[in-house]
Scaffold this motif. Sequence first.
Motif, mmCIF file in Angstrom:
data_model
loop_
_atom_site.group_PDB
_atom_site.id
_atom_site.type_symbol
_atom_site.label_atom_id
_atom_site.label_comp_id
_atom_site.label_asym_id
_atom_site.label_seq_id
_atom_site.Cartn_x
_atom_site.Cartn_y
_atom_site.Cartn_z
ATOM 1 N N LYS A 227 0.829 -1.213 0.000
ATOM 2 C CA LYS A 227 0.000 0.000 0.000
ATOM 3 C C LYS A 227 0.862 1.261 0.000
ATOM 4 O O LYS A 227 0.486 2.279 -0.609
ATOM 5 C CB LYS A 227 -0.923 -0.015 1.211
ATOM 6 C CG LYS A 227 -2.009 -1.082 1.137
ATOM 7 C CD LYS A 227 -2.796 -1.180 2.430
ATOM 8 C CE LYS A 227 -3.813 -2.310 2.362
ATOM 9 N NZ LYS A 227 -4.554 -2.474 3.653
ATOM 10 N N GLN A 228 2.033 1.187 0.649
ATOM 11 C CA GLN A 228 2.942 2.329 0.678
ATOM 12 C C GLN A 228 3.455 2.660 -0.718
ATOM 13 O O GLN A 228 3.607 3.831 -1.078
ATOM 14 C CB GLN A 228 4.113 2.019 1.611
ATOM 15 C CG GLN A 228 5.155 3.113 1.725
ATOM 16 C CD GLN A 228 6.332 2.685 2.594
ATOM 17 O OE1 GLN A 228 6.252 1.726 3.351
ATOM 18 N NE2 GLN A 228 7.438 3.406 2.486
ATOM 19 N N VAL A 229 3.692 1.614 -1.512
ATOM 20 C CA VAL A 229 4.238 1.811 -2.859
ATOM 21 C C VAL A 229 3.145 2.196 -3.855
ATOM 22 O O VAL A 229 3.409 2.860 -4.859
ATOM 23 C CB VAL A 229 4.944 0.512 -3.330
ATOM 24 C CG1 VAL A 229 5.452 0.655 -4.754
ATOM 25 C CG2 VAL A 229 6.083 0.164 -2.393
ATOM 26 N N THR A 230 1.913 1.809 -3.579
ATOM 27 C CA THR A 230 0.830 1.912 -4.550
ATOM 28 C C THR A 230 -0.015 3.161 -4.339
ATOM 29 O O THR A 230 -0.763 3.258 -3.361
ATOM 30 C CB THR A 230 -0.077 0.665 -4.479
ATOM 31 O OG1 THR A 230 0.723 -0.509 -4.577
ATOM 32 C CG2 THR A 230 -1.101 0.676 -5.605
ATOM 33 N N THR A 231 0.069 4.103 -5.253
ATOM 34 C CA THR A 231 -0.816 5.267 -5.256
ATOM 35 C C THR A 231 -2.121 4.882 -5.942
ATOM 36 O O THR A 231 -2.093 4.355 -7.069
ATOM 37 C CB THR A 231 -0.179 6.438 -6.022
ATOM 38 O OG1 THR A 231 1.074 6.763 -5.417
ATOM 39 C CG2 THR A 231 -1.088 7.656 -6.038
ATOM 40 N N PRO A 232 -3.264 5.095 -5.291
ATOM 41 C CA PRO A 232 -4.545 4.742 -5.932
ATOM 42 C C PRO A 232 -4.689 5.378 -7.314
ATOM 43 O O PRO A 232 -4.472 6.589 -7.485
ATOM 44 C CB PRO A 232 -5.590 5.307 -4.962
ATOM 45 C CG PRO A 232 -4.896 5.309 -3.634
ATOM 46 C CD PRO A 232 -3.457 5.634 -3.949
ATOM 47 N N GLY A 233 -4.982 4.538 -8.309
ATOM 48 C CA GLY A 233 -5.137 5.033 -9.667
ATOM 49 C C GLY A 233 -3.828 5.275 -10.389
ATOM 50 O O GLY A 233 -3.821 5.727 -11.549
ATOM 51 N N GLY A 234 -2.698 4.985 -9.745
ATOM 52 C CA GLY A 234 -1.395 5.251 -10.344
ATOM 53 C C GLY A 234 -0.855 4.088 -11.158
ATOM 54 O O GLY A 234 -1.543 3.078 -11.411
ATOM 55 N N ALA A 235 0.416 4.207 -11.562
ATOM 56 C CA ALA A 235 1.041 3.220 -12.451
ATOM 57 C C ALA A 235 1.183 1.854 -11.769
ATOM 58 O O ALA A 235 0.904 0.812 -12.378
ATOM 59 C CB ALA A 235 2.406 3.732 -12.909
ATOM 60 N N THR A 236 1.632 1.863 -10.512
ATOM 61 C CA THR A 236 1.792 0.590 -9.796
ATOM 62 C C THR A 236 0.444 -0.110 -9.645
ATOM 63 O O THR A 236 0.347 -1.338 -9.808
ATOM 64 C CB THR A 236 2.420 0.824 -8.414
ATOM 65 O OG1 THR A 236 3.684 1.478 -8.580
ATOM 66 C CG2 THR A 236 2.633 -0.495 -7.687
ATOM 67 N N ALA A 237 -0.595 0.667 -9.348
ATOM 68 C CA ALA A 237 -1.930 0.099 -9.210
ATOM 69 C C ALA A 237 -2.385 -0.562 -10.509
ATOM 70 O O ALA A 237 -3.049 -1.610 -10.491
ATOM 71 C CB ALA A 237 -2.923 1.178 -8.792
ATOM 72 N N GLU A 238 -1.998 0.027 -11.629
ATOM 73 C CA GLU A 238 -2.376 -0.555 -12.924
ATOM 74 C C GLU A 238 -1.684 -1.896 -13.145
ATOM 75 O O GLU A 238 -2.284 -2.843 -13.666
ATOM 76 C CB GLU A 238 -2.019 0.424 -14.057
ATOM 77 C CG GLU A 238 -2.697 0.131 -15.387
ATOM 78 C CD GLU A 238 -4.206 0.289 -15.330
ATOM 79 O OE1 GLU A 238 -4.891 -0.354 -16.164
ATOM 80 O OE2 GLU A 238 -4.713 1.024 -14.461
ATOM 81 N N GLY A 239 -0.417 -1.981 -12.748
ATOM 82 C CA GLY A 239 0.294 -3.245 -12.858
ATOM 83 C C GLY A 239 -0.301 -4.308 -11.950
ATOM 84 O O GLY A 239 -0.456 -5.473 -12.352
#
Length: 267
Positions: A227-239
Motif C-alpha cells: 500500500k505504501q508503494v501503490t498510489t490509488p489510480g497510479g502506475a503501480t496500481a495498474e500493474g
Amino acid sequence: MTNQKVLFIGAGRMAEAIAAGLIHTNASMNERIVMTNQRDKKRLAELKEKYVVDVTQDWEAEVKNATTIVLAMPPEVHDEVLEKLSKLVTNQFVITVAAGIGPSYLEERLPAHTAVAWIMPNTAATIGESISLYAVGSSLSESHKQALTVILNSIGSSQLCTEDEVRYLTAITGSAPAFVAYFSEALIDSAMNYGVSKELAQKLVVQMMSGSANLIKHAANPSAVRKQVTTPGGATAEGLKVMEQHRFKEMIHRAVDATNSKANGSI
C-alpha cells in the motif's frame, strides 16, 4: 556444543551448510565434526581441506564416538541407513534434514527412547539466512534441546512446529525461494525487453528484491509495504490490476498445493 561430536551421514550442500555454520560460531568445532559419504572421495577431500574436519567413508565405525548424528542423505536412502543405525545407536541424538522424514518415522525405526528431530532448512542456510522449520520426538532432554538450538542458530532462524506443520509449510519456506527466484527472472526478462543488458537488468532486479525483502522484514507487514508503494489510480496500481486479472494469488496457491502434493506422494 561443548564436548559434542557431530557425525554427518551424507556430505551434500545442506550437510556442508550446517557444518560451516557450526564452525563459524565456534572455531574449534571443526575438531568435533566428521563428514561421511559412501561414494565420493573427491567431495570428502574437498570438505577436509576447506573446513579441516575429519572425513570417512565408513560412517558405521564413527557412530560410537558421536553425540549427535545428522542424516543428510536423500529420503529414499533413509530406510537402509536407519536399519543399520538402529543396531549401533545407544543414546545419540539423531536429526534428519530430509524431506518427508518426520520424528515419528525415525522413532518407528530406531530403538525406544532415541532422541530424534526433523529440520527442514532452505537454501539460504548456505549463507546463514535460512528459516528452518523443525519438529521433535518425545525423548529430548535439555542437553538435546540445547544441541538442536545450536545447530538451528548456525544456519539462520527457526520455528518449532508440529510434524504435520513441517510437512505442509515446507512448500512456503523451502520451495518458495525458487518461486521468488523465478519471479525475479521474469522481471529481468521484462527489463531486457526495454533494451538493457542482462547484466544491468539482473543488477537492478537483485537489488530491488533485496531491498524489498528488508523493507518487508522491517515493517513485518507485506500489505503495508504494498500500500505504501501503490498510489490509488497510479502506475503501480495498474500493474497490480493486471496481476489480479490473471489471478496471481490463485496461481501461487496452486503452486504451493502442487508442491505439497508432490512432496507427500499424491502426485
